[in-house]
Design a protein around this motif. Structure first.
Motif, short mmCIF file in Angstrom:
data_model
loop_
_atom_site.label_atom_id
_atom_site.label_comp_id
_atom_site.label_asym_id
_atom_site.label_seq_id
_atom_site.Cartn_x
_atom_site.Cartn_y
_atom_site.Cartn_z
N THR A 19 11.45 35.25 98.58
CA THR A 19 11.28 36.34 98.26
C THR A 19 11.03 37.25 99.59
O THR A 19 11.62 38.30 99.85
CB THR A 19 9.90 36.58 97.50
OG1 THR A 19 10.15 35.90 96.29
CG2 THR A 19 9.70 38.21 97.29
N ILE A 23 13.52 40.23 101.17
CA ILE A 23 13.05 41.63 101.64
C ILE A 23 13.45 41.79 103.34
O ILE A 23 13.67 43.03 103.52
CB ILE A 23 11.51 41.61 101.40
CG1 ILE A 23 11.35 41.63 99.82
CG2 ILE A 23 10.97 42.95 102.04
CD1 ILE A 23 9.62 41.63 99.42
N LEU A 96 4.72 38.63 104.96
CA LEU A 96 5.61 39.74 105.44
C LEU A 96 5.03 40.28 106.87
O LEU A 96 5.63 40.50 107.79
CB LEU A 96 5.90 40.71 104.49
CG LEU A 96 6.61 40.67 103.30
CD1 LEU A 96 6.65 41.73 102.37
CD2 LEU A 96 8.09 39.96 103.50
#
Length: 137
Positions: A19, A23, A96
């Motif tokens: 994931t 992104i 992230l």
């Protein structure tokens, strides 16, 4: 050079890496270790120990799924290596931030943890009382 290892029970680490890379794009310094049923967490620790002996990374960040869980407990001893930092309770916001930040880990971890915590929001409360959204954080 920084390397990040996501380590979890089951496929959580793999899904988190997939994931995150969806992104922010490919992250060559991102690795995944998953404890599968029938495996022992010490096997993950040995994998990282072998890898640490060979890597030239100046910083190694290990994000685990659960503080006090078998994966986290098995890996905590790796902090004897001054390059290694361990954070338990990974979430996508944290992954992230830490993948994208060029700053040294010691400088970025406290702010990244604060922001990751703030990213957890109870949607029902926000919808029920939108004007008080700031009070929910």
């Amino acid at each position: 050079m920084r390397e990040i290892i996501l380590a979890s029970h089951g496929a959580l680490a793999s899904g988190m890496a997939d994931t995150a890379q969806m992104i922010i794009g490919d992250q060559p310094g991102l690795r995944v270790l998953s404890l599968q049923p029938g495996s022992h967490p010490d096997a993950l620790k040995r994998q990282i120990e072998y890898w640490l002996a060979e890597t030239s990374a100046d910083e190694v960040l290990i994000l685990t799924d659960l503080w006090g869980g078998s994966v986290n407990n098995a890996l905590l001893g790796l902090t004897q290596d001054p390059r290694v930092h361990i954070i338990a309770g990974m979430n996508l916001n944290l992954v992230l931030q830490l993948c994208l930040s060029p700053e040294p880990l010691a400088d970025v971890i406290p702010a990244a943890l604060k922001e990751a915590r703030q990213g957890m929001i109870y949607g029902n409360a926000v919808l029920a009382c939108p004007q008080a959204e700031d009070e929910l954080f």
